[in-house]
Design a protein around this motif. Structure first.
Motif, PDB file in Angstrom:
ATOM      1  N   THR A 135      10.120  -2.226   6.685  1.00 22.64           N
ATOM      2  CA  THR A 135       9.420  -0.948   6.475  1.00 22.64           C
ATOM      3  C   THR A 135      10.332  -0.098   5.583  1.00 22.64           C
ATOM      4  N   LEU A 163       1.227   4.904   0.044  1.00 20.24           N
ATOM      5  CA  LEU A 163       0.640   6.230   0.197  1.00 20.24           C
ATOM      6  C   LEU A 163       1.653   7.240   0.736  1.00 20.24           C
ATOM      7  N   THR A 164       2.327   6.854   1.818  1.00 18.61           N
ATOM      8  CA  THR A 164       3.010   7.842   2.659  1.00 18.61           C
ATOM      9  C   THR A 164       4.261   8.433   2.011  1.00 18.61           C
ATOM     10  N   SER A 178      -0.591  11.626   7.603  1.00 18.66           N
ATOM     11  CA  SER A 178      -2.049  11.666   7.800  1.00 18.66           C
ATOM     12  C   SER A 178      -2.705  12.464   6.679  1.00 18.66           C
ATOM     13  N   MET A 184       0.901  -1.154   0.000  1.00 15.34           N
ATOM     14  CA  MET A 184       0.000   0.000   0.000  1.00 15.34           C
ATOM     15  C   MET A 184       0.929   1.191   0.000  1.00 15.34           C
ATOM     16  N   THR A 200       5.311  -0.886   4.102  1.00 13.67           N
ATOM     17  CA  THR A 200       5.406  -2.222   4.675  1.00 13.67           C
ATOM     18  C   THR A 200       5.705  -3.251   3.589  1.00 13.67           C
ATOM     19  N   ILE A 259       7.795   6.654   1.765  1.00 13.43           N
ATOM     20  CA  ILE A 259       8.440   6.137   2.986  1.00 13.43           C
ATOM     21  C   ILE A 259       7.492   5.213   3.740  1.00 13.43           C
ATOM     22  N   PHE A 260       8.082   4.464   4.680  1.00 11.08           N
ATOM     23  CA  PHE A 260       7.301   3.608   5.598  1.00 11.08           C
ATOM     24  C   PHE A 260       6.481   2.550   4.864  1.00 11.08           C
TER      25      PHE A 260
HETATM   26  C1  LIG Z   1       5.862   0.325  10.769  1.00 15.84           C
HETATM   27  C2  LIG Z   1       5.109   1.211   9.847  1.00 15.84           C
HETATM   28  C3  LIG Z   1       4.522   0.676   8.720  1.00 15.84           C
HETATM   29  C4  LIG Z   1       3.838   1.506   7.825  1.00 15.84           C
HETATM   30  N1  LIG Z   1       3.332   0.974   6.665  1.00 15.84           N
HETATM   31  C5  LIG Z   1       2.847   1.810   5.714  1.00 15.84           C
HETATM   32  C6  LIG Z   1       2.506   1.327   4.420  1.00 15.84           C
HETATM   33  O1  LIG Z   1       2.595   0.127   4.132  1.00 15.84           O
HETATM   34  N2  LIG Z   1       2.078   2.207   3.484  1.00 15.84           N
HETATM   35  C7  LIG Z   1       1.968   3.534   3.740  1.00 15.84           C
HETATM   36  O2  LIG Z   1       1.585   4.277   2.848  1.00 15.84           O
HETATM   37  N3  LIG Z   1       2.275   4.031   4.959  1.00 15.84           N
HETATM   38  C8  LIG Z   1       2.717   3.204   5.949  1.00 15.84           C
HETATM   39  N4  LIG Z   1       3.068   3.693   7.178  1.00 15.84           N
HETATM   40  C9  LIG Z   1       2.883   5.112   7.440  1.00 15.84           C
HETATM   41  C10 LIG Z   1       1.749   5.390   8.416  1.00 15.84           C
HETATM   42  O3  LIG Z   1       0.514   5.129   7.798  1.00 15.84           O
HETATM   43  C11 LIG Z   1       1.902   6.849   8.865  1.00 15.84           C
HETATM   44  O4  LIG Z   1       3.014   6.875   9.737  1.00 15.84           O
HETATM   45  C12 LIG Z   1       0.667   7.384   9.534  1.00 15.84           C
HETATM   46  O5  LIG Z   1      -0.349   7.543   8.602  1.00 15.84           O
HETATM   47  C13 LIG Z   1       0.904   8.710  10.230  1.00 15.84           C
HETATM   48  O6  LIG Z   1       1.578   9.618   9.398  1.00 15.84           O
HETATM   49  P1  LIG Z   1       2.887  10.367   9.948  1.00 15.84           P
HETATM   50  O7  LIG Z   1       3.804   9.341  10.466  1.00 15.84           O
HETATM   51  O8  LIG Z   1       3.360  11.284   8.906  1.00 15.84           O
HETATM   52  O9  LIG Z   1       2.366  11.179  11.195  1.00 15.84           O
HETATM   53  P2  LIG Z   1       1.645  12.585  11.142  1.00 15.84           P
HETATM   54  O10 LIG Z   1       0.619  12.604  10.074  1.00 15.84           O
HETATM   55  O11 LIG Z   1       2.668  13.635  11.172  1.00 15.84           O
HETATM   56  O12 LIG Z   1       0.871  12.568  12.550  1.00 15.84           O
HETATM   57  C14 LIG Z   1       1.499  12.861  13.800  1.00 15.84           C
HETATM   58  C15 LIG Z   1       0.411  13.033  14.861  1.00 15.84           C
HETATM   59  O13 LIG Z   1      -0.452  14.129  14.503  1.00 15.84           O
HETATM   60  C16 LIG Z   1      -1.795  13.697  14.410  1.00 15.84           C
HETATM   61  N5  LIG Z   1      -2.439  14.384  13.306  1.00 15.84           N
HETATM   62  C17 LIG Z   1      -1.945  14.629  12.070  1.00 15.84           C
HETATM   63  N6  LIG Z   1      -2.847  15.294  11.327  1.00 15.84           N
HETATM   64  C18 LIG Z   1      -3.948  15.459  12.085  1.00 15.84           C
HETATM   65  C19 LIG Z   1      -5.214  16.064  11.893  1.00 15.84           C
HETATM   66  N7  LIG Z   1      -5.559  16.632  10.738  1.00 15.84           N
HETATM   67  N8  LIG Z   1      -6.082  16.072  12.925  1.00 15.84           N
HETATM   68  C20 LIG Z   1      -5.772  15.490  14.088  1.00 15.84           C
HETATM   69  N9  LIG Z   1      -4.583  14.896  14.341  1.00 15.84           N
HETATM   70  C21 LIG Z   1      -3.685  14.877  13.349  1.00 15.84           C
HETATM   71  C22 LIG Z   1      -1.729  12.189  14.186  1.00 15.84           C
HETATM   72  O14 LIG Z   1      -2.913  11.552  14.654  1.00 15.84           O
HETATM   73  C23 LIG Z   1      -0.502  11.812  15.000  1.00 15.84           C
HETATM   74  O15 LIG Z   1      -0.843  11.642  16.343  1.00 15.84           O
HETATM   75  C24 LIG Z   1       3.727   2.892   8.102  1.00 15.84           C
HETATM   76  C25 LIG Z   1       4.297   3.411   9.249  1.00 15.84           C
HETATM   77  C26 LIG Z   1       5.011   2.602  10.100  1.00 15.84           C
HETATM   78  C27 LIG Z   1       5.671   3.218  11.298  1.00 15.84           C
END
Ligand SMILES: Cc1cc2nc3c(=O)[nH]c(=O)nc-3n(C[C@H](O)[C@H](O)[C@H](O)COP(=O)(O)OP(=O)(O)OC[C@H]3O[C@@H](n4cnc5c(N)ncnc54)[C@H](O)[C@@H]3O)c2cc1C
Length: 617
Positions: free
Chosen positions: A264, A164-165, A171, A162, A198, A195-196
């Motif tokens: 990851t 996306l990130t 988020s 998947m 899986t 990035i990230f």
């Molecule tokens: C082990 C691992 C596997 C992963 N696997 C995948 C994968 O296969 N494919 C993929 O695409 N991604 C993957 N991810 C990424 C994961 O989906 C993201 O880390 C996650 O969506 C959060 O994004 P971020 O890390 O940028 O945090 P941020 O978006 O920066 O969020 C940080 C904090 O702010 C809060 N926040 C952010 N925006 C808002 C808002 N608008 N309102 C309220 N709160 C908010 C969040 O809830 C969180 O608490 C993986 C991550 C990890 C660590």
């Protein structure tokens, strides 16, 4: 014998006594199945998980996936079970045989997964991601795309991801910058860094099919301009043979707190300008396709939380029965008293009871969610189908968020049961806690789930979906009121359910007023309260099934009779345990939820009022 990973009696109870899944076999879709074939699947899953997957957990944690010379090397202990995962056709248990599945009901497949995930999600993820990618191809792909990819993904011969990130699009997926440029021949040149991801790169299968979110040049900003592309690691020729390398490069993997066996990955698409992809679905409608997969993935992540809790509870229960420490409370002053197993201590029993009630409630909730998919698949009218789709819509953020938070908390409590040993690497519970923490973060953080619940789901169809869910809870309450001994529990749950409805209205109003920010600062506690009420529902539902059966076995429902029956009959002991879980949760946990609901209704705005500087630091 100590139960491992999941309690078979409990799984059978949910399948056959609570959800009565055998009734699904009356529908032509599932007519070829019966209890025997369901049991066969669950038995096989259990054996496979205990014999082949569970032994990988420690080694894969210690060695982890490694990044060497641009390649990802998975733990050696994964090779054999991965082959068995493919050979056993485990990945598409619930898919149609026409597309390479086994056609089982989702609820029964969930039971099989309970063991597989409970044994090691880091391992199982390599296969399950392919299922998610395959599902998108099955629903949104062209006939040619289905021909090229579907069976390979559903079988696990190739894996999926998947994608996306990006660093600035976590988020906020709409912020992504990965681009797609049409080549004029139906393909697109993909360029960007993700990035990230899986299992974005590994050595378990010859090809990886990446569903990549990207923006076609000139498309609108935000989520409305996002498209989804099938981007194979190795290009797939028209005849299905593997072609050239598709310029998808893994530039590194993350060092993580847990899930070490799962890679990851940081991925660069088109670093040499030679990465090609094809559209999956329509241009600029990528989020629609991805959301379909994400909704399923959210339910799956909730299920991981519940399975992690189950594993942690089974280990803790076994340990509490073995570990002798301290005298019985009533023998405290007797220096000659022998140490007792710690399960005898009231505080340890409190911890076990909390873990048991949540583990059971979450198992029921997760299987119920899967069973709703079975009801959708076997619906005899559009109305019936829409009804269960609505229940799934409402439950998705709750299953994802509640089961992952509570799943993690149960794993942490397991460490407490083990005492100092729980904190060491000699026992499996510290790893479970590390591995399960990620569940509250990926597939949309739990904070985002709470916003989805308050901002979108509660108001869907003018609140009708929420009312339908309350209606289901109230049916169980009405049933329980007529069962000997359950009326007081039913009344307590009724009080909490009524209060939830009232708080939902008040918070909903606040969310549409000038207090919108204050309201959303209470969205997550609101989701948690709703999760508590739903746990109460699931456990009371279990009790309504167990109580008459217990009375039947005991020849009555008075305390002496049921205790005597439980002492000599395992089924009676199990049913008594069901009533015990409902009693504990509804009488000892739910009153706290009422207090939390008071706080939500007051919608204090301190969290959003104070200036950033006033947070300190
Ligand atoms: C082990 C691992 C596997 C992963 N696997 C995948 C994968 O296969 N494919 C993929 O695409 N991604 C993957 N991810 C990424 C994961 O989906 C993201 O880390 C996650 O969506 C959060 O994004 P971020 O890390 O940028 O945090 P941020 O978006 O920066 O969020 C940080 C904090 O702010 C809060 N926040 C952010 N925006 C808002 C808002 N608008 N309102 C309220 N709160 C908010 C969040 O809830 C969180 O608490 C993986 C991550 C990890 C660590």
């Amino acid at each position: 014998m100590a139960q491992v990973l999941a309690d078979r009696r409990d799984v059978d109870f949910v399948l056959y006594e609570q959800l009565e899944v055998e009734k699904l076999c009356k529908h032509p879709r599932y007519a070829e199945f019966n209890r025997k074939t369901f049991d066969l699947l669950v038995n096989e899953a259990r054996n496979f998980s205990i014999k082949e997957i569970l032994p990988t957990i420690k080694e894969s944690d210690e060695i982890g996936a490694r990044f060497e010379n641009g390649k990802v090397i998975t733990p050696a202990c994964y090779k054999k079970p991965y082959k068995l995962l493919v050979d056993g056709e485990w990945i598409a248990m619930t898919e149609d045989p026409e597309v390479g599945g086994q056609g089982f009901p989702h609820s029964v497949g969930q039971a099989a997964l309970d063991w597989m995930i409970g044994a090691s999600f880091a391992f199982v993820a390599y296969g399950l991601a392919g299922h998610g990618t395959g599902k998108m191809v099955e629903i949104f792909g062209t006939p040619k795309q289905k021909e090229l990819y579907l069976k390979k993904l559903y079988s696990g011969q190739w894996t999926g991801t998947m994608v996306l990130t990006e660093p600035e699009a976590g988020s906020d997926v709409g912020n992504l910058v990965t681009s797609a440029k049409p080549n004029g021949d139906g393909t697109y040149t993909i360029t960007g860094n993700k990035i990230f991801i899986t299992n974005g790169e590994h050595d378990l299968a010859p090809n990886i099919i990446h569903p990549v979110l990207a923006r076609i040049e000139g498309a609108p900003k935000g989520t409305k301009g996002i498209s989804l592309f099938i981007v194979p690691k190795i290009w797939v020729n028209e005849d299905g043979s593997l072609g050239e390398d598709n310029d998808v490069v893994c530039t590194g993997i993350e060092e993580k707190m847990g899930l070490h066996g799962s890679a990851t990955c940081q991925l660069t698409f088109g670093g040499k300008g030679k990465c090609r992809g094809v559209l999956l679905g329509e241009a600029n409608k990528g989020m629609r396709v991805m959301f379909y997969m994400m909704n399923e993935a959210r339910l799956a992540v909730g299920a991981i939380g519940a399975s992690n809790a189950s594993t942690a509870y089974m280990y803790s229960l076994d340990y509490a029965r073995q570990r002798r420490q301290g005298r019985d409370l009533l023998e405290f002053a007797n220096p000659d008293a022998q140490p007792v197993a710690i399960i005898n201590h009231p505080d340890v029993r409190r911890m076990l009871m909390w873990m048991k009630s949540l583990t059971e409630g979450m198992r029921s909730l997760v299987y119920y969610g899967a069973w709703c998919f079975d009801r959708i698949a076997t619906a005899t009218s559009d109305e019936d189908k829409a009804y269960y789709e609505g229940i799934v819509d409402m439950l998705t953020p709750i299953i994802k968020s509640y089961c992952t938070d509570k799943g993690f908390e149960v794993c942490v409590e397991a460490i407490q049961i083990y005492g100092g040993y729980g904190y060491t690497k000699d026992f499996p519970v510290e790893q479970l806690a590390r591995d399960s923490k990620i569940n509250s973060i990926y597939e949309g953080t739990n904070g985002i789930q709470a916003m989805d619940l308050l901002g979108r789901k509660m108001g869907m169809k003018q609140g009708a979906l929420f009312m339908n869910l309350l209606g289901e809870i109230n049916k169980t309450i009405a049933l329980a009121k007529g069962i000997d001994g359950l009326a007081p529990l039913a009344q307590n749950l009724e009080k909490a359910t009524g209060k939830l409805a009232q708080v939902a209205m008040e918070l909903g109003k606040a969310a549409m007023s000038a207090k919108v920010k204050a309201a959303f600062s209470h969205a997550k506690p609101f989701l948690d309260c709703m999760g508590d009420v739903i746990m109460g529902w699931m456990l009371l539902w279990r009790a309504t099934v167990a109580a008459p059966k217990l009375a039947g076995l005991a020849g009555g429902s008075d305390e002496a009779a049921v205790n005597a029956a439980a002492a000599k009959n395992k089924n009676a002991a199990f049913y008594l345990g069901q009533i015990g879980s409902a009693r504990y949760f509804i009488n000892s946990i739910l009153p706290g939820t009422l207090g939390k609901m008071d706080a939500i209704a007051a919608t204090d705005s301190a969290a959003v009022d104070i200036p950033d500087d006033s947070f300190g630091g």
